[in-house]
Design a protein around this motif. Structure first.
Motif, PDB file in Angstrom:
ATOM      1  N   TRP A 221       0.827  -1.212   0.000  1.00  0.00           N
ATOM      2  CA  TRP A 221       0.000   0.000   0.000  1.00  0.00           C
ATOM      3  C   TRP A 221       0.864   1.267   0.000  1.00  0.00           C
ATOM      4  N   LYS A 222       2.056   1.181   0.642  1.00  0.00           N
ATOM      5  CA  LYS A 222       2.942   2.343   0.648  1.00  0.00           C
ATOM      6  C   LYS A 222       3.500   2.609  -0.744  1.00  0.00           C
ATOM      7  N   GLN A 223       3.866   1.551  -1.453  1.00  0.00           N
ATOM      8  CA  GLN A 223       4.369   1.708  -2.809  1.00  0.00           C
ATOM      9  C   GLN A 223       3.292   2.300  -3.711  1.00  0.00           C
ATOM     10  N   THR A 224       2.072   1.766  -3.545  1.00  0.00           N
ATOM     11  CA  THR A 224       0.947   2.266  -4.352  1.00  0.00           C
ATOM     12  C   THR A 224       0.650   3.726  -4.039  1.00  0.00           C
ATOM     13  N   MET A 225       0.646   4.051  -2.727  1.00  0.00           N
ATOM     14  CA  MET A 225       0.351   5.420  -2.311  1.00  0.00           C
ATOM     15  C   MET A 225       1.383   6.397  -2.866  1.00  0.00           C
ATOM     16  N   SER A 226       2.675   6.010  -2.856  1.00  0.00           N
ATOM     17  CA  SER A 226       3.720   6.899  -3.360  1.00  0.00           C
ATOM     18  C   SER A 226       3.503   7.211  -4.841  1.00  0.00           C
ATOM     19  N   LEU A 227       3.072   6.200  -5.590  1.00  0.00           N
ATOM     20  CA  LEU A 227       2.834   6.402  -7.023  1.00  0.00           C
ATOM     21  C   LEU A 227       1.577   7.229  -7.258  1.00  0.00           C
ATOM     22  N   VAL A 228       0.518   6.938  -6.495  1.00  0.00           N
ATOM     23  CA  VAL A 228      -0.754   7.666  -6.653  1.00  0.00           C
ATOM     24  C   VAL A 228      -0.564   9.147  -6.334  1.00  0.00           C
ATOM     25  N   VAL A 229       0.121   9.429  -5.228  1.00  0.00           N
ATOM     26  CA  VAL A 229       0.347  10.832  -4.833  1.00  0.00           C
ATOM     27  C   VAL A 229       1.187  11.551  -5.876  1.00  0.00           C
ATOM     28  N   LEU A 230       2.210  10.873  -6.403  1.00  0.00           N
ATOM     29  CA  LEU A 230       3.040  11.480  -7.443  1.00  0.00           C
ATOM     30  C   LEU A 230       2.205  11.824  -8.671  1.00  0.00           C
ATOM     31  N   VAL A 231       1.386  10.882  -9.121  1.00  0.00           N
ATOM     32  CA  VAL A 231       0.558  11.099 -10.316  1.00  0.00           C
ATOM     33  C   VAL A 231      -0.424  12.246 -10.086  1.00  0.00           C
ATOM     34  N   LEU A 232      -1.098  12.246  -8.927  1.00  0.00           N
ATOM     35  CA  LEU A 232      -2.064  13.303  -8.625  1.00  0.00           C
ATOM     36  C   LEU A 232      -1.383  14.672  -8.519  1.00  0.00           C
ATOM     37  N   THR A 233      -0.185  14.683  -7.920  1.00  0.00           N
ATOM     38  CA  THR A 233       0.559  15.947  -7.800  1.00  0.00           C
ATOM     39  C   THR A 233       0.936  16.483  -9.176  1.00  0.00           C
ATOM     40  N   LEU A 234       1.399  15.599 -10.047  1.00  0.00           N
ATOM     41  CA  LEU A 234       1.774  16.011 -11.401  1.00  0.00           C
ATOM     42  C   LEU A 234       0.568  16.494 -12.185  1.00  0.00           C
ATOM     43  N   LEU A 235      -0.569  15.810 -12.028  1.00  0.00           N
ATOM     44  CA  LEU A 235      -1.793  16.233 -12.720  1.00  0.00           C
ATOM     45  C   LEU A 235      -2.217  17.620 -12.245  1.00  0.00           C
ATOM     46  N   ALA A 236      -2.101  17.857 -10.936  1.00  0.00           N
ATOM     47  CA  ALA A 236      -2.454  19.174 -10.396  1.00  0.00           C
ATOM     48  C   ALA A 236      -1.544  20.256 -10.968  1.00  0.00           C
ATOM     49  N   MET A 237      -0.267  19.915 -11.172  1.00  0.00           N
ATOM     50  CA  MET A 237       0.676  20.882 -11.731  1.00  0.00           C
ATOM     51  C   MET A 237       0.410  21.135 -13.207  1.00  0.00           C
ATOM     52  N   ILE A 238       0.074  20.067 -13.924  1.00  0.00           N
ATOM     53  CA  ILE A 238      -0.222  20.210 -15.351  1.00  0.00           C
ATOM     54  C   ILE A 238      -1.441  21.106 -15.569  1.00  0.00           C
ATOM     55  N   PHE A 239      -2.446  20.934 -14.707  1.00  0.00           N
ATOM     56  CA  PHE A 239      -3.689  21.713 -14.845  1.00  0.00           C
ATOM     57  C   PHE A 239      -3.724  22.859 -13.833  1.00  0.00           C
ATOM     58  N   GLU A 240      -2.568  23.459 -13.629  1.00  0.00           N
ATOM     59  CA  GLU A 240      -2.431  24.549 -12.662  1.00  0.00           C
ATOM     60  C   GLU A 240      -3.432  25.677 -12.905  1.00  0.00           C
ATOM     61  N   LYS A 241      -3.542  26.121 -14.138  1.00  0.00           N
ATOM     62  CA  LYS A 241      -4.423  27.248 -14.443  1.00  0.00           C
ATOM     63  C   LYS A 241      -5.891  26.888 -14.268  1.00  0.00           C
ATOM     64  N   GLN A 242      -6.249  25.658 -14.620  1.00  0.00           N
ATOM     65  CA  GLN A 242      -7.645  25.238 -14.532  1.00  0.00           C
ATOM     66  C   GLN A 242      -8.133  25.130 -13.083  1.00  0.00           C
ATOM     67  N   ILE A 243      -7.266  24.602 -12.191  1.00  0.00           N
ATOM     68  CA  ILE A 243      -7.703  24.397 -10.806  1.00  0.00           C
ATOM     69  C   ILE A 243      -7.351  25.589  -9.912  1.00  0.00           C
ATOM     70  N   GLY A 244      -6.512  26.478 -10.412  1.00  0.00           N
ATOM     71  CA  GLY A 244      -6.196  27.686  -9.658  1.00  0.00           C
ATOM     72  C   GLY A 244      -5.277  27.465  -8.472  1.00  0.00           C
ATOM     73  N   VAL A 245      -4.494  26.389  -8.494  1.00  0.00           N
ATOM     74  CA  VAL A 245      -3.563  26.100  -7.401  1.00  0.00           C
ATOM     75  C   VAL A 245      -2.142  26.163  -7.945  1.00  0.00           C
ATOM     76  N   LYS A 246      -1.290  26.959  -7.318  1.00  0.00           N
ATOM     77  CA  LYS A 246       0.078  27.136  -7.787  1.00  0.00           C
ATOM     78  C   LYS A 246       0.873  25.835  -7.671  1.00  0.00           C
ATOM     79  N   LEU A 247       1.941  25.737  -8.496  1.00  0.00           N
ATOM     80  CA  LEU A 247       2.756  24.523  -8.517  1.00  0.00           C
ATOM     81  C   LEU A 247       3.306  24.172  -7.137  1.00  0.00           C
TER      82      LEU A 247
END
Length: 422
Positions: A221-247
Motif C-alpha cells: 500500500w505504501k508503494q501504491t500510495m507513493s505512485l498515486v500521490v506522485l501522479v495526482l501531484t503532477l496532474l495538479a501541476m499540469i492543470f495549474e491554471k484550470q484548478i487555480g492552485v500554484k505549482l
C-alpha cells in the motif's frame, strides 16, 4: 568601489568556485549572498529573498514526493520492468534510456539516476552485457529527460524564476519539452545505432553499486500510495491554471499527504531534501538581483552584443548563448551554469530588444548539455567507478550528443521561440 564592480567581482568569484568546487556549491552561493549584503550592494531582504522563492518551496516539496517513490521501492519496480521487454544490448540501451528519460522528466534527474544505477548494474549482471555500455546512456538520458517539464531539473526552474522575477511570463509546465523531447528522441536513436560504437567497452568494476536495498518488507500500500500521490501531484501541476492552485502549493499538498498517511516518515522526508540544491538556488538568485540592480548585467550584455555587431542575427545570438552554456556546464555544475548565465542572458535580451523567453530557453537547454565530462552532472560522477570510465570516455561518447543537441536546438528554437517575434 562601485556596486557594479563589486557585483562583477562576486560573479568572478562564483565562476571560479563553481568550476573548481574548492568550496561546496551551496557554500559559494551563500557567501555571494552574504557578501552582497555586507558590501551594501543588496539589502538583507533582497539578498536572501531567493530562499523563500516559490520555486525553492517547490524543490523541497518535490524532493519529498519523489523521495517517497525511491524510499518505498516503487522506483525500483518501474526500473525492473526493463528486463521483461529488452533481450539484446541495443534493446536494453533503448529501454533504459526511455524509462530513465521519462522518469527524470517529472522527478529529480539525479535521484532517478541514483536509484536506477544499481538496477541497471543488476540487469547487466543477469544479461551478461557490459555495464559500461549501459550506465553512460542511463546518465545521459537522465540529463535529457530533465528538459521534458518545468520540474525536471533545477535549471528549468531557474530559467522560469528569472523571467517571473523580471515581471515576464514564465514557461508552461511542458514547454521545455518542445526542444527537450526531440533531443531525447534523437539521443536514444543515436546510441541505439551509430553512437553505440562510441560507448566504452570496459570490464566490470567489482564492488561498486553491487548491492541494492531490500524492499521486501515495505507494504504494497505504501508503494501504491507513493505512485498515486506522485501522479495526482503532477496532474495538479499540469492543470495549474484550470484548478487555480500554484505549482508549489500542489507539491506541498502531495508531500504532506505522504507524511500524514505514514507512507514515509518525517525523518525520511527530511533526508530526501537536497539542501545543496536549495542553498545553491536560493543564493545565486541574490547574484541575479545584484546584476540587475547594479547595472553589471547590462554592462556584460553590452559587451556581448558589441561582439555580435550592431544588428546581430537571431541565429548568431542563439548559437552564442547555446555554445557558452554548453561549454560552461561541462566544467561546472549544470545547475550552477544556468543560475549564473540566466540573469546575464536576460540582460542581453532586454538590451537588444530580443524576446527574453527565447534567450532563457536557449540558456536552459545549453546548460543541460553536460555530457562530455564526468563532472558536468552529479549523475555523471556517480557512474565513473561502476563503469570504469575515464575522462576521455565521456568526451568520446558525450561530445557527439552535444553537437546533436545544439543542431536540434538551432532548428527548433528560432521557430518555436523566435528572438524577435513579429
Amino acid at each position: 568601489m562601485s556596486a557594479s564592480t563589486i557585483t562583477l567581482l562576486f560573479l568572478l568569484f562564483a565562476i571560479v568556485m563553481f568550476v573548481t568546487e574548492w568550496l561546496p556549491l551551496g557554500v559559494t552561493s551563500v557567501i555571494v549572498a552574504v557578501g552582497l549584503c555586507v558590501t551594501n550592494v543588496l539589502s538583507s531582504a533582497d539578498a536572501f529573498k531567493g530562499f523563500v522563492d516559490n520555486n525553492v518551496i517547490l524543490f523541497v516539496a518535490m524532493f519529498v514526493v519523489g523521495g517517497a517513490l525511491f524510499e518505498t521501492g516503487m522506483a525500483n519496480k518501474i526500473g525492473g520492468l526493463v528486463t521483461k521487454f529488452a533481450k539484446t544490448e541495443t534493446q536494453l540501451i533503448v529501454a533504459i534510456m526511455v524509462v530513465v528519460g521519462l522518469m527524470s522528466g517529472v522527478l529529480s534527474n539525479t535521484g532517478t539516476a541514483a536509484v536506477l544505477i544499481p538496477v541497471v548494474i543488476g540487469i547487466a549482471a543477469k544479461s551478461g552485457f557490459k555495464r559500461s555500455k549501459l550506465l553512460m546512456p542511463l546518465v545521459f538520458a537522465a540529463a535529457m529527460g530533465g528538459n521534458l517539464s518545468k520540474i525536471g531539473a533545477p535549471g528549468n526552474l531557474t530559467g522560469d524564476s528569472t523571467l517571473v522575477n523580471a515581471g515576464l511570463q514564465g514557461f508552461g509546465f511542458f514547454e521545455y519539452a518542445i526542444v527537450g523531447a526531440p533531443i531525447l528522441i534523437a539521443g536514444i536513436i543515436f546510441y541505439a545505432t551509430i553512437g553505440k560504437k562510441l560507448l566504452p567497452n570496459h570490464d566490470d568494476a567489482e564492488g561498486t553499486f553491487d548491492t541494492t536495498k531490500n524492499f521486501d518488507d515495505v507494504p504494497v500500500w505504501k508503494q501504491t500510495m507513493s505512485l498515486v500521490v506522485l501522479v495526482l501531484t503532477l496532474l495538479a501541476m499540469i492543470f495549474e491554471k484550470q484548478i487555480g492552485v500554484k505549482l508549489h502549493i500542489s507539491g506541498c499538498i502531495g508531500a504532506l499527504l505522504l507524511i500524514v498517511t505514514r507512507t514515509v516518515t518525517e525523518k525520511q522526508a527530511l533526508e530526501s531534501i537536497d539542501l545543496k540544491t536549495i542553498f545553491l538556488f536560493g543564493g545565486t538568485l541574490s547574484l541575479a538581483a545584484a546584476l540587475k540592480s547594479s547595472g553589471a548585467g547590462e554592462a556584460i550584455a553590452n559587451t556581448v552584443v558589441g561582439w555580435l555587431g550592431e544588428n546581430p542575427s537571431p541565429y548568431a545570438l542563439t548559437f552564442v548563448v547555446l555554445l557558452i552554456c554548453c561549454v560552461l556546464t561541462n566544467f561546472m555544475s549544470n545547475t550552477a551554469t544556468t543560475a549564473l548565465m540566466a540573469p546575464i542572458c536576460l540582460a542581453i535580451a532586454q538590451n537588444m530588444g530580443a524576446d527574453p523567453r527565447a534567450v532563457l530557453m536557449a540558456c536552459v537547454i545549453g546548460g543541460s548539455c553536460a555530457y562530455a565530462t564526468p563532472i558536468g552532472m552529479p549523475a555523471n560522477t556517480m557512474v565513473v567507478g561502476a563503469g570504469g570510465y575515464s575522462f576521455k570516455d565521456y568526451v568520446k561518447a558525450g561530445l557527439p550528443l552535444i553537437v546533436i543537441a545544439m543542431a536540434i536546438s538551432m532548428i527548433i528554437l528560432p521557430i518555436a521561440f523566435p528572438f524577435f517575434p513579429g
